[in-house]
Write an enzyme that holds these catalytic residues in place. Structure first.
Site, PDB file in Angstrom:
ATOM      1  N   ARG A 196      14.118   1.150   1.515  1.00 36.94           N
ATOM      2  CA  ARG A 196      14.320  -0.189   2.082  1.00 36.94           C
ATOM      3  C   ARG A 196      14.943  -1.081   1.005  1.00 36.94           C
ATOM      4  O   ARG A 196      14.534  -1.043  -0.146  1.00 36.94           O
ATOM      5  CB  ARG A 196      12.981  -0.760   2.533  1.00 36.94           C
ATOM      6  CG  ARG A 196      13.077  -2.153   3.091  1.00 36.94           C
ATOM      7  CD  ARG A 196      11.835  -2.528   3.870  1.00 36.94           C
ATOM      8  NE  ARG A 196      10.655  -2.638   3.018  1.00 36.94           N
ATOM      9  CZ  ARG A 196       9.428  -2.861   3.492  1.00 36.94           C
ATOM     10  NH1 ARG A 196       9.217  -2.970   4.783  1.00 36.94           N
ATOM     11  NH2 ARG A 196       8.398  -2.952   2.686  1.00 36.94           N
ATOM     12  N   ASP A 232       9.278  -5.141   8.018  1.00 39.23           N
ATOM     13  CA  ASP A 232       8.162  -4.282   8.436  1.00 39.23           C
ATOM     14  C   ASP A 232       8.261  -3.882   9.905  1.00 39.23           C
ATOM     15  O   ASP A 232       7.600  -4.440  10.777  1.00 39.23           O
ATOM     16  CB  ASP A 232       6.800  -4.919   8.134  1.00 39.23           C
ATOM     17  CG  ASP A 232       6.403  -4.669   6.680  1.00 39.23           C
ATOM     18  OD1 ASP A 232       7.256  -4.186   5.912  1.00 39.23           O
ATOM     19  OD2 ASP A 232       5.248  -4.934   6.326  1.00 39.23           O
ATOM     20  N   ASP A 261      -3.197   6.685   2.389  1.00 39.92           N
ATOM     21  CA  ASP A 261      -2.533   7.683   1.537  1.00 39.92           C
ATOM     22  C   ASP A 261      -1.191   7.268   0.942  1.00 39.92           C
ATOM     23  O   ASP A 261      -0.575   8.026   0.197  1.00 39.92           O
ATOM     24  CB  ASP A 261      -2.350   8.987   2.335  1.00 39.92           C
ATOM     25  CG  ASP A 261      -1.550   8.768   3.613  1.00 39.92           C
ATOM     26  OD1 ASP A 261      -1.019   7.651   3.805  1.00 39.92           O
ATOM     27  OD2 ASP A 261      -1.456   9.708   4.429  1.00 39.92           O
ATOM     28  N   ASP A 300       1.679 -11.256   6.476  1.00 34.70           N
ATOM     29  CA  ASP A 300       2.164 -10.337   5.429  1.00 34.70           C
ATOM     30  C   ASP A 300       3.424  -9.605   5.898  1.00 34.70           C
ATOM     31  O   ASP A 300       4.044  -8.887   5.111  1.00 34.70           O
ATOM     32  CB  ASP A 300       1.077  -9.317   5.042  1.00 34.70           C
ATOM     33  CG  ASP A 300       0.510  -8.578   6.240  1.00 34.70           C
ATOM     34  OD1 ASP A 300       0.016  -9.249   7.162  1.00 34.70           O
ATOM     35  OD2 ASP A 300       0.579  -7.332   6.271  1.00 34.70           O
ATOM     36  N   ASN A 301       3.807  -9.802   7.149  1.00 36.47           N
ATOM     37  CA  ASN A 301       5.026  -9.182   7.659  1.00 36.47           C
ATOM     38  C   ASN A 301       6.113 -10.219   7.920  1.00 36.47           C
ATOM     39  O   ASN A 301       6.977 -10.027   8.781  1.00 36.47           O
ATOM     40  CB  ASN A 301       4.732  -8.399   8.938  1.00 36.47           C
ATOM     41  CG  ASN A 301       3.847  -7.179   8.673  1.00 36.47           C
ATOM     42  OD1 ASN A 301       3.810  -6.676   7.557  1.00 36.47           O
ATOM     43  ND2 ASN A 301       3.145  -6.721   9.690  1.00 36.47           N
ATOM     44  N   LYS A 351       9.600   3.375   0.699  1.00 40.37           N
ATOM     45  CA  LYS A 351       8.416   3.240   1.544  1.00 40.37           C
ATOM     46  C   LYS A 351       7.930   4.651   1.863  1.00 40.37           C
ATOM     47  O   LYS A 351       8.700   5.448   2.409  1.00 40.37           O
ATOM     48  CB  LYS A 351       8.807   2.486   2.827  1.00 40.37           C
ATOM     49  CG  LYS A 351       7.632   1.895   3.561  1.00 40.37           C
ATOM     50  CD  LYS A 351       8.106   0.924   4.619  1.00 40.37           C
ATOM     51  CE  LYS A 351       6.972   0.566   5.568  1.00 40.37           C
ATOM     52  NZ  LYS A 351       7.415  -0.323   6.645  1.00 40.37           N
ATOM     53  N   GLY A 363       0.819  -1.213   0.000  1.00 39.10           N
ATOM     54  CA  GLY A 363       0.000   0.000   0.000  1.00 39.10           C
ATOM     55  C   GLY A 363       0.848   1.256   0.000  1.00 39.10           C
ATOM     56  O   GLY A 363       0.376   2.343  -0.332  1.00 39.10           O
ATOM     57  N   ARG A 364       2.090   1.106   0.433  1.00 38.99           N
ATOM     58  CA  ARG A 364       2.936   2.297   0.466  1.00 38.99           C
ATOM     59  C   ARG A 364       4.409   1.979   0.251  1.00 38.99           C
ATOM     60  O   ARG A 364       5.281   2.681   0.740  1.00 38.99           O
ATOM     61  CB  ARG A 364       2.760   3.053   1.769  1.00 38.99           C
ATOM     62  CG  ARG A 364       2.978   2.206   2.996  1.00 38.99           C
ATOM     63  CD  ARG A 364       3.024   3.074   4.195  1.00 38.99           C
ATOM     64  NE  ARG A 364       3.029   2.282   5.398  1.00 38.99           N
ATOM     65  CZ  ARG A 364       3.178   2.797   6.579  1.00 38.99           C
ATOM     66  NH1 ARG A 364       3.335   4.093   6.712  1.00 38.99           N
ATOM     67  NH2 ARG A 364       3.163   2.043   7.634  1.00 38.99           N
TER      68      ARG A 364
HETATM   69  P1  AMP Z   1       1.262  -3.278   8.404  1.00 43.47           P
HETATM   70  O1  AMP Z   1       0.393  -4.033   9.357  1.00 43.47           O
HETATM   71  O2  AMP Z   1       1.845  -2.021   8.939  1.00 43.47           O
HETATM   72  O3  AMP Z   1       2.303  -4.179   7.835  1.00 43.47           O
HETATM   73  O4  AMP Z   1       0.334  -2.793   7.209  1.00 43.47           O
HETATM   74  C1  AMP Z   1      -0.597  -3.615   6.569  1.00 43.47           C
HETATM   75  C2  AMP Z   1      -0.850  -3.147   5.156  1.00 43.47           C
HETATM   76  O5  AMP Z   1      -1.380  -1.839   5.137  1.00 43.47           O
HETATM   77  C3  AMP Z   1       0.418  -3.136   4.318  1.00 43.47           C
HETATM   78  O6  AMP Z   1       0.179  -3.850   3.150  1.00 43.47           O
HETATM   79  C4  AMP Z   1       0.656  -1.669   4.006  1.00 43.47           C
HETATM   80  O7  AMP Z   1       1.125  -1.525   2.703  1.00 43.47           O
HETATM   81  C5  AMP Z   1      -0.692  -1.036   4.203  1.00 43.47           C
HETATM   82  N1  AMP Z   1      -0.550   0.341   4.711  1.00 43.47           N
HETATM   83  C6  AMP Z   1      -0.177   0.726   5.953  1.00 43.47           C
HETATM   84  N2  AMP Z   1      -0.145   2.065   6.055  1.00 43.47           N
HETATM   85  C7  AMP Z   1      -0.504   2.554   4.839  1.00 43.47           C
HETATM   86  C8  AMP Z   1      -0.664   3.861   4.285  1.00 43.47           C
HETATM   87  N3  AMP Z   1      -0.439   4.959   4.993  1.00 43.47           N
HETATM   88  N4  AMP Z   1      -1.039   3.946   2.997  1.00 43.47           N
HETATM   89  C9  AMP Z   1      -1.271   2.858   2.256  1.00 43.47           C
HETATM   90  N5  AMP Z   1      -1.147   1.609   2.714  1.00 43.47           N
HETATM   91  C10 AMP Z   1      -0.768   1.449   3.983  1.00 43.47           C
HETATM   92 MG    MG Z   2       3.367  -4.795   6.584  1.00 42.88          MG
END
Ligand code: AMP
Ligand code: MG
Length: 488
Positions: free
Chosen positions: A180, A266, A129, A256-257, A117, A97-98
């Site tokens: 990264r 992550d 966003d 996913d992490n 990132k 997502g980012r």
């Molecule tokens: P995380 O649990 O932090 O690994 O995030 C889970 C998912 O949410 C990941 O696939 C990220 O890419 C997405 N994500 C987290 N924050 C954002 C953001 N600000 N904008 C877009 N995608 C996000």
């Molecule tokens: Mg993640």
């Protein structure tokens, strides 16, 4: 080599570009406004073959801030798709997502993904966003380098950029990017994504890609998929044993992490233990403690089970089980071996398990600082008061110290040799939350010197750093109040 002039390869893009958006989406990064370089990682740049003078160039900053405009010439920025189990529940598609992969750099036969990132949204951003705030970017930048220099497999970080881009979280914050870098950004959830859509051909294509890219020596092996899974089981077991040994709590061990090559990936609400507390939960959003410190080894196996499930189309159940069964013995072996070396033993002997467990129990009951204790244990003699004084229950410690002394007497090391060995495995510096917070507070006011000081210290955490002695002691009282959540 100048990174912005490098010919970046892009095997992922080349491999999957003809399959539409099944595995990836082509994206254009949204560059940060008025970017400023907070830090460039000269140590890692050198390893990648990037010239030191390139790190201070406007072109490097531009690239690291997500302004790619034709440079490097071969860039095909993409976001990867993946899914995952979050907190034990199937969450469906998540995807990058980012994070935007620019391409790969080849160095000494290894391929490194260069990824930004925080450089804007992708088709997988859902309603978010695509940005990352300065505070979380500093934490990721510093911690990935800290982990690497503690000898733990991890994604790396090449540069950190601050900006005037406004990002809306609980309050308005500065947008930032971390570059990264990793030899793979494929996650357990990348395989789960296709498995749960019944796309077994795509599961196979992804496994073939990982093997071709990261394990070319197995390409012609009949059991190559088994070898990939077995490798992941063993690497993950080793990584988590190392996390436990340095007191690292990841905080969001969703599938996913988790990396297919067994890297720590992550960095969100992670934390290092201050006082030794197996129940510690570093993620404010993890009310039930699913990802508490003591749960990490079993969650590692849970996640590997999820990965194995997604590989059922590639090998027999017997093979899946055979690979998974190696997790526990590998973890135990690795953990015992490291803990024995942390207390200065040259070789682990069966009775040492009791000695180590009794010590951990004492540390827990007495609220002893984990990092400081092991570092000072190098100075152990039965008359050393500074170690003893870390315990409220001095008699309890004395009883342990007597057994410990007897065990040390079985070795032929001098005290000095033992201390040298112990100082090489017991870091003086880890990235405690309050340290990251101190550098964040300064950076938010435009002073990036603390970030760079911490980078330098954490890049050689076993050495003495007189200029950072303030970070070698107990955390200040306010450190207790810090809470870190997924919001970043
Ligand atoms: P995380 O649990 O932090 O690994 O995030 C889970 C998912 O949410 C990941 O696939 C990220 O890419 C997405 N994500 C987290 N924050 C954002 C953001 N600000 N904008 C877009 N995608 C996000
Ligand atoms: Mg993640």
């Amino acid at each position: 080599m100048k990174l912005h002039e490098a010919q970046l390869r892009h095997t992922f893009f080349e491999t999957f570009k003809n399959q539409g958006d099944l595995h990836l989406s082509q994206v254009v990064p949204s560059g940060l406004q008025e970017p400023v370089l907070v830090s460039a990682n000269a140590q890692f740049a050198q390893q990648l073959g990037i010239d030191a003078d390139n790190l201070n160039s406007p072109e490097f900053l531009k690239l690291m801030a997500g302004h790619i405009e034709g440079e490097p010439s071969s860039t095909n920025p993409i976001a990867l798709v993946y899914s995952g189990h979050q907190f034990g529940v199937w969450a469906g598609q998540l995807g990058d997502g980012r994070a935007i992969t620019l391409g790969e750099l080849e160095k000494d036969g290894a391929l490194w993904d260069i990824q930004l990132k925080g450089a804007g949204s992708t088709p997988y951003s859902r309603l978010a966003d695509g940005r990352a705030v300065l505070r979380s970017s500093i934490r990721e930048y510093l911690c990935s380098e800290a982990m690497h220099n503690l000898g733990i497999a991890t994604t790396r970080a090449l540069a950190l950029v601050d900006s005037q881009t406004q990002v809306y979280r609980e309050e308005v914050e500065s947008g930032a990017t971390v570059c990264r870098v990793a030899q793979s950004h494929i996650r357990f959830g990348s395989f789960e994504h296709f498995h749960y859509r019944n796309q077994s051909k795509a599961v196979k294509a992804l496994a073939d890609y990982v093997i071709q890219r990261n394990f070319p020596q197995w390409v012609n092996q009949e059991n190559k998929y088994y070898l990939m899974l077995e490798n992941c089981v063993l690497k993950t077991a080793k990584m988590i044993a190392q996390w436990q040994s340095v007191g690292f709590n990841h905080g969001v061990m969703n599938t996913d992490n988790m990396s297919i090559i067994g890297d720590t990936i992550d960095y969100g609400p992670f934390g290092f233990l201050d006082a030794y507390d197996p129940e510690h939960i570093c993620n404010h959003s993890d009310a039930n403690g699913r990802y508490s410190f003591k749960n990490q080894p079993s969650v590692g196996l849970w996640n590997l089970n999820a990965l194995a499930t997604s590989l059922t189309s590639l090998m027999s159940n017997d093979d899946l089980i055979r690979a998974l069964k190696q997790y526990e013995p590998k973890f135990i072996h690795q953990f015992r071996h490291i803990m024995a070396s942390k207390i200065g033993l040259e070789e682990y002997q069966p009775d040492d398990e009791q000695l180590i467990n009794q010590l951990l129990e004492l540390l827990q009951i007495n609220n002893v600082d984990y990092t400081i204790f092991f570092r000072t244990l190098g100075e152990f003699t039965q008359s050393n008061q500074a170690i003893r004084d870390q315990f409220i229950d001095r008699e309890g410690f004395d009883a342990w110290a007597k057994k410990y002394s007897a065990r040390l007497a079985q070795q032929s090391l001098t005290d000095q040799q033992r201390q040298q060995n112990m100082n090489a495995v017991n870091p003086k510096y880890v990235l405690r939350n309050y340290m990251a917070q101190a550098s964040i507070a300064a950076a938010q006011k435009g002073d990036y010197s603390e970030v760079n000081l911490l980078l330098e210290v954490l890049q050689s955490p076993f050495e003495e750093h007189p200029q950072a002695e303030k970070y070698a002691g107990l955390p200040p009282d306010w450190a207790d109040q810090l809470s870190v959540s997924c919001s970043s």
